[in-house]
Design an enzyme around this catalytic site. Structure first.
Site, PDB file in Angstrom:
ATOM      1  N   ASP A 274      -3.256  -3.642  -7.653  1.00  0.00           N
ATOM      2  CA  ASP A 274      -3.608  -2.890  -6.456  1.00  0.00           C
ATOM      3  C   ASP A 274      -4.067  -1.501  -6.913  1.00  0.00           C
ATOM      4  O   ASP A 274      -4.119  -1.207  -8.112  1.00  0.00           O
ATOM      5  CB  ASP A 274      -2.418  -2.846  -5.476  1.00  0.00           C
ATOM      6  CG  ASP A 274      -2.872  -2.582  -4.041  1.00  0.00           C
ATOM      7  OD1 ASP A 274      -4.014  -2.110  -3.854  1.00  0.00           O
ATOM      8  OD2 ASP A 274      -2.097  -2.825  -3.092  1.00  0.00           O
ATOM      9  N   GLU A 461      -1.545   0.909   5.932  1.00  0.00           N
ATOM     10  CA  GLU A 461      -0.616   1.146   4.815  1.00  0.00           C
ATOM     11  C   GLU A 461       0.504   2.101   5.203  1.00  0.00           C
ATOM     12  O   GLU A 461       0.970   2.085   6.339  1.00  0.00           O
ATOM     13  CB  GLU A 461      -1.404   1.596   3.585  1.00  0.00           C
ATOM     14  CG  GLU A 461      -2.461   0.540   3.210  1.00  0.00           C
ATOM     15  CD  GLU A 461      -3.062   0.733   1.846  1.00  0.00           C
ATOM     16  OE1 GLU A 461      -2.339   1.058   0.902  1.00  0.00           O
ATOM     17  OE2 GLU A 461      -4.280   0.541   1.719  1.00  0.00           O
TER      18      GLU A 461
HETATM   19  C1  BGC Z   1      -4.018  -1.901  -0.534  1.00  0.00           C
HETATM   20  C2  BGC Z   1      -4.625  -3.273  -0.723  1.00  0.00           C
HETATM   21  C3  BGC Z   1      -6.122  -3.199  -0.749  1.00  0.00           C
HETATM   22  C4  BGC Z   1      -6.546  -2.200  -1.806  1.00  0.00           C
HETATM   23  C5  BGC Z   1      -8.044  -2.062  -1.952  1.00  0.00           C
HETATM   24  C6  BGC Z   1      -4.610  -0.873  -1.475  1.00  0.00           C
HETATM   25  O1  BGC Z   1      -4.182   0.424  -1.188  1.00  0.00           O
HETATM   26  O2  BGC Z   1      -2.622  -1.971  -0.725  1.00  0.00           O
HETATM   27  O3  BGC Z   1      -4.185  -4.139   0.291  1.00  0.00           O
HETATM   28  O4  BGC Z   1      -6.669  -4.467  -0.980  1.00  0.00           O
HETATM   29  O5  BGC Z   1      -6.009  -0.926  -1.495  1.00  0.00           O
HETATM   30  O6  BGC Z   1      -8.615  -1.351  -0.933  1.00  0.00           O
END
Ligand code: BGC
Length: 584
Positions: A274, A461
């Site tokens: 991630d 998030e």
């Molecule tokens: C998130 C992911 C996402 C990634 C790319 C991260 O902060 O946890 O779910 O796919 O960013 O954007």
């Protein structure tokens, strides 16, 4: 001989041949994912042998789908200009439709898809998402999120299908098959990502990226089964999670990534990190734990490539680990057919946001609605009521009804192209007078019914965590929204409440006071689907994908509803949902 095995065998031979020819720098490049607009210059795409590009929040690749395709075509040409001409993969967070492109079809977030309980519909939605995503130049989506959320305080509850492992398994299968189709080679398919491995939604107190202190048995029984299903159905990639599991960051958790996911479950695709997973979770420990590709973004690019190289040269990382990572990445590039067909298909552009796609999204909206109360059968509403008052900013704002990961990472509070709102839907269907009282100040005491739309503003998030660092949200409705409901109830008007939210909220009092109460989750672009059910053109079908809390007290503990004991009962259990008796 089975042609599939044969193909697999040939792919492995081609990978062997590439691996023997690749330099260390070329291998490190394959294991690197960058954003298309920062950290690197275009020369680096070829010069540093970049393996993948991600598009997320930030400058758009262009205004039109043609421009998006042209941008990624150009970057692909740079990759193909290298000595070995290895194509790149292009990834995007298309988590409820191609939600980064304005004008695409936006489906309900997964929590709403969970409420539909309809695997066929989830598969269709994923097929459409695949086409619209390919149409904007991508061949890889970071979806589905197959978390099993334990606590409504987690800001990502809505990204997951349900608190039920079983339902999550069923819909995971549908989503993976829908995205990937029968062949990844098809330009109508994209590689899917099961995320976030593992325990993202089961952190203590629901903190995004927090500590998950579950026993191994519970992890095996409750959290891992959807991953097994994803792997069995050929998911192309798995994303490591931000949380730690019993003190070990998941990105560095060799037992779970290498022994369980890749070993016991026989996952042969890509484990992708991630955001900034390398610098945040132990650098080369992350690679040694089994992560194959790193999102080297926001300043991580050089330190990752240099750190990885040093690690290999100093034998901190075995060369077999690097070869395994590169093999997995190349395997998916072969499966996607990118060596023969590396560019986006321009004929797909005409399919972005088309009516037949929106019809499926509208069906999903209708089927996702959960009726929690319907006193004296106030619903369905008659279309010829003489006056209906519609209340609340959520009633006429496509951004608010769509949640995070819509147009922007944190969502938008504006209307966007191609979407319809609930108010528009009501106006289309009802024949009497419709008035819009955005903040309940109009006091239309002569209305036959008030449709009061309340809920959460978009978040993504950790921004959506309740009680965490930012603490911007709450488990109850805001005071202003409680007042919208009270104003009309106290005027003696029949009140139908529609809740737009990414999770079950504590609304016991509002449910008691209103005549009807509908949980609509985050429906996405086809808001008028809600009106079709309120007016009885269709029946309610949705069932709660989460048990519904009765009080904030219920959340004082470490875990939420998934672990309610006998002393804490939900207001409504998982699977609850009323229907109209009279129609279909
Ligand atoms: C998130 C992911 C996402 C990634 C790319 C991260 O902060 O946890 O779910 O796919 O960013 O954007």
């Amino acid at each position: 001989m089975n042609p599939e095995t044969d193909t697999g065998h040939i792919i492995e031979q081609k990978i062997d041949s590439l691996l023997t020819r690749m330099t260390l720098d070329e291998k490190i490049g394959q294991m690197t994912q960058v954003r298309h607009f920062d950290d690197i210059s275009e020369e680096d795409i070829a010069g540093k042998f970049i393996g993948s590009v991600i598009h997320t929040q930030g400058p758009l690749p262009g205004n039109t789908a043609e421009e998006w395709q042209a941008k990624f075509r150009h970057l692909q040409e740079l990759a193909l200009s290298t000595r070995l001409g290895i194509p790149m993969i292009f990834g995007v967070d298309a988590v409820h439709g191609q939600n980064t492109f304005e004008g695409a079809t936006i489906f309900p977030h997964n929590i709403g898809m969970g409420a539909t309980g309809n695997a066929e519909l989830v598969e269709k939605a994923a097929r459409i998402t695949a086409v619209e995503t390919q149409a904007t130049g991508f061949n890889w989506v970071f979806s589905p999120c197959i978390a099993v959320p334990y606590n409504e305080k987690w800001g990502r509850v809505y990204e997951a299908f349900s608190e039920s492992t079983e339902l999550t398994e069923t819909l995971t299968k549908a989503s993976v098959i829908g995205h990937q189709g029968t062949s990844l080679k098809s330009k109508r398919s994209v590689m899917a990502t099961a995320k976030h491995f593992v325990g993202d939604g089961a952190t203590d107190f629901g903190v995004e990226g927090g500590e998950t202190s579950l026993e191994a048995d519970d992890v095996a029984k409750i959290l891992l089964p959807p991953y097994r299903v994803a792997v069995e159905n050929g998911v192309g990639s798995v994303m490591a999670s931000f949380n730690a599991m019993l003190g070990v960051p998941m990105h560095a958790h060799k037992t779970l990534i290498t022994h369980i996911l890749k070993g016991a479950m026989q996952f042969d695709g890509i484990v992708v990190s991630d955001w900034k997973g390398y610098s945040r979770f132990g650098e080369n420990d992350v690679i040694n734990a089994g992560v194959d590709m790193i999102m080297a973004v926001e300043g991580d690019f050089d330190m990752y490539q240099e750190g990885l190289k040093r690690g290999i040269e100093q034998r901190e990382i075995p060369v077999e680990r690097i070869n395994d990572a590169v093999r997995r990445i190349l395997r998916q590039k072969f499966r996607l057919g990118l060596f023969e067909n590396p560019f986006p298909d321009s004929t797909l552009i005409a399919e972005i946001g088309i009516q037949s796609h929106r019809d499926v999204a509208r069906q999903a909206v209708r089927e996702s609605l959960v009726l929690l109360k319907n006193q004296n059968n106030i619903l369905p509403l008659q279309k010829d009521l003489s006056k209906i008052v519609v209340v609340g900013e959520h009633a006429n704002n496509a951004g608010l009804q769509s949640g995070g990961w819509t147009i922007n990472w944190q969502g938008t509070t504006e209307n966007y192209d191609g979407a319809t709102t609930l108010l528009q839907g009501i106006k289309n269907l009802a024949t009497g007078e419709i008035v819009y009282d955005v903040d309940a100040s109009g006091k239309h005491g002569d209305a036959d019914v008030a449709i009061v739309v309340v809920g959460e503003t978009p978040y993504a998030e950790s921004f959506g965590d309740i009680g965490g660092e930012m603490d911007l949200y709450q488990l109850t409705l805001t005071e202003a929204h409680q007042k919208y409901i009270n104003t009309y109830v106290e005027m003696g008007i029949k009140t139908v409440v529609v809740l737009i939210s990414g999770r079950a909220l504590v609304t016991t009092e509002q449910i008691e006071r209103s005549d009807a109460f509908v949980a609509a989750w985050l429906p996405g672009s086809e808001g008028h689907g809600i009106a079709e059910v309120l007016f009885g053109d269709y029946n309610f079908k949705g069932r709660l994908p989460h048990s519904w809390p009765k009080s904030e007290e219920d959340y004082k503990g470490k875990y939420g509803p998934n672990f309610w004991d006998d002393t804490v009962r939900p207001l409504f259990p998982l699977g609850f949902g009323l229907t109209y008796r009279m129609i279909n």
